[in-house]
Design a protein around this motif. Structure first.
Motif, PDB file in Angstrom:
ATOM      1  N   ILE A 182       6.779  95.239  36.727  1.00  0.00           N
ATOM      2  CA  ILE A 182       8.016  94.452  36.822  1.00  0.00           C
ATOM      3  C   ILE A 182       7.724  92.966  36.648  1.00  0.00           C
ATOM      4  O   ILE A 182       8.445  92.250  35.935  1.00  0.00           O
ATOM      5  N   LEU A 183       6.644  92.492  37.266  1.00  0.00           N
ATOM      6  CA  LEU A 183       6.255  91.080  37.109  1.00  0.00           C
ATOM      7  C   LEU A 183       5.890  90.768  35.654  1.00  0.00           C
ATOM      8  O   LEU A 183       6.222  89.692  35.137  1.00  0.00           O
ATOM      9  N   THR A 184       5.228  91.709  34.995  1.00  0.00           N
ATOM     10  CA  THR A 184       4.857  91.511  33.593  1.00  0.00           C
ATOM     11  C   THR A 184       6.088  91.453  32.704  1.00  0.00           C
ATOM     12  O   THR A 184       6.162  90.639  31.766  1.00  0.00           O
ATOM     13  N   VAL A 185       7.069  92.314  32.988  1.00  0.00           N
ATOM     14  CA  VAL A 185       8.331  92.295  32.222  1.00  0.00           C
ATOM     15  C   VAL A 185       9.030  90.945  32.380  1.00  0.00           C
ATOM     16  O   VAL A 185       9.514  90.357  31.401  1.00  0.00           O
ATOM     17  N   ILE A 186       9.067  90.435  33.610  1.00  0.00           N
ATOM     18  CA  ILE A 186       9.690  89.134  33.862  1.00  0.00           C
ATOM     19  C   ILE A 186       8.977  88.037  33.077  1.00  0.00           C
ATOM     20  O   ILE A 186       9.609  87.174  32.451  1.00  0.00           O
TER      21      ILE A 186
ATOM     22  N   ALA B   3      13.320  77.679  40.750  1.00  0.00           N
ATOM     23  CA  ALA B   3      14.208  77.703  41.921  1.00  0.00           C
ATOM     24  C   ALA B   3      14.336  79.120  42.475  1.00  0.00           C
ATOM     25  O   ALA B   3      14.313  79.336  43.691  1.00  0.00           O
ATOM     26  N   THR B   4      14.447  80.105  41.562  1.00  0.00           N
ATOM     27  CA  THR B   4      14.557  81.511  41.983  1.00  0.00           C
ATOM     28  C   THR B   4      13.295  81.953  42.712  1.00  0.00           C
ATOM     29  O   THR B   4      13.364  82.617  43.752  1.00  0.00           O
ATOM     30  N   ALA B   5      12.139  81.577  42.159  1.00  0.00           N
ATOM     31  CA  ALA B   5      10.860  81.942  42.789  1.00  0.00           C
ATOM     32  C   ALA B   5      10.747  81.331  44.183  1.00  0.00           C
ATOM     33  O   ALA B   5      10.305  81.993  45.132  1.00  0.00           O
ATOM     34  N   ILE B   6      11.144  80.062  44.320  1.00  0.00           N
ATOM     35  CA  ILE B   6      11.076  79.382  45.619  1.00  0.00           C
ATOM     36  C   ILE B   6      12.018  80.034  46.627  1.00  0.00           C
ATOM     37  O   ILE B   6      11.655  80.249  47.791  1.00  0.00           O
ATOM     38  N   LEU B   7      13.226  80.391  46.170  1.00  0.00           N
ATOM     39  CA  LEU B   7      14.201  81.034  47.057  1.00  0.00           C
ATOM     40  C   LEU B   7      13.694  82.399  47.531  1.00  0.00           C
ATOM     41  O   LEU B   7      13.851  82.747  48.709  1.00  0.00           O
ATOM     42  N   PHE B   8      13.115  83.179  46.618  1.00  0.00           N
ATOM     43  CA  PHE B   8      12.553  84.477  46.998  1.00  0.00           C
ATOM     44  C   PHE B   8      11.423  84.301  48.005  1.00  0.00           C
ATOM     45  O   PHE B   8      11.317  85.044  48.985  1.00  0.00           O
TER      46      PHE B   8
END
Length: 247
Positions: A110-114, A141-146
């Protein structure tokens, strides 16, 4: 290296190879891949997405090795490294394709697909600086929020764990391991029976998937009997002699 040192210190290389490597051929516990479809829409989508993504990434991997113009590009090297991790982790799905194994086995994919989607997006907007900036800002921003969300959740989980540990009754060899009241009473009752039988000169074996949980507090260990579950019993499977009771 640390794991090899652990196996060496405990002198369990033979058992490790027997159960984890050579005994795979006797593994009998299976959950078919199509079972994932019954877990809900998200799993149904991922069940189709993951194999498709792996096929695409296989072609991308071969392409980045074959085409000299892109072989040494940073994104190509990253994708090749990620793809190796994908293959190494995806194997845990077979032969038990349940939610737990699927979740663990597909994280890297999943990380590779992203990352692949991100690189494709960058390629198509390479001449649009404002869009590129917006895309990069969005991903950051998405990574920081997660990260913040999981950190907060982790803090609450730790607080709940501490609360449970402080309030629970402790079993021998179960220190710092959460045990609910029902399981505690069940283990305590069975262990009392085991100790009573021991005083009478009798030895108790428990043939159940929960055997280890009941036996550990007594300070004993019956190797193969305490692993009484459907699955890998080593190269000789269920026929190994030390799994036979003798009078």
């Amino acid at each position: 290296m640390l794991y090899c040192i652990y196996l060496s210190i405990n002198n369990i290389w033979a058992d490790f190879l027997d159960y984890a490597i050579f005994g795979v051929s006797t593994f009998s516990n299976t959950v078919p891949y199509d079972k994932l479809m019954s877990y809900g829409k998200l799993y149904k989508v991922l069940a189709y997405l993951i194999p498709t993504a792996l096929i695409i990434m296989t072609f991308v991997y071969i392409l980045t090795l074959w085409d000299k113009t892109i072989r040494e590009k940073e994104w190509a090297r990253r994708l090749r490294i990620l793809f190796i991790y994908d293959l190494a982790s995806i194997v845990v799905i077979y032969p038990i394709a349940d939610r737990n194994h699927f979740g663990v086995g597909t994280i890297c994919t999943i990380l590779t697909v992203i990352y692949l989607v991100y690189e494709i997006g960058k390629y198509y907007i390479r001449n649009k600086e404002k869009t590129k900036f917006a895309l990069k800002t969005f991903f950051r921003a998405t990574a920081i929020l997660f990260l913040m969300a999981y950190s907060i959740r982790g803090i609450f989980n730790i607080a709940e764990y501490i609360k449970i540990i402080n309030n629970q009754n402790s079993l021998s060899h179960f220190n710092m391991i959460p045990t609910d009241e029902v399981l505690y009473k069940r283990i305590e009752g069975i262990d009392q029976f085991i100790l009573n039988q021991k005083e009478e000169g009798k030895k108790v074996y428990i043939l159940d998937t929960m055997a280890a949980a009941f036996i550990i507090p007594t300070g004993e260990y019956h190797k193969n009997y305490d692993m009484f579950n459907i699955g890998n019993f080593g190269t000789r499977g269920e026929k190994r002699n030390n799994r036979r009771f003798r009078k």
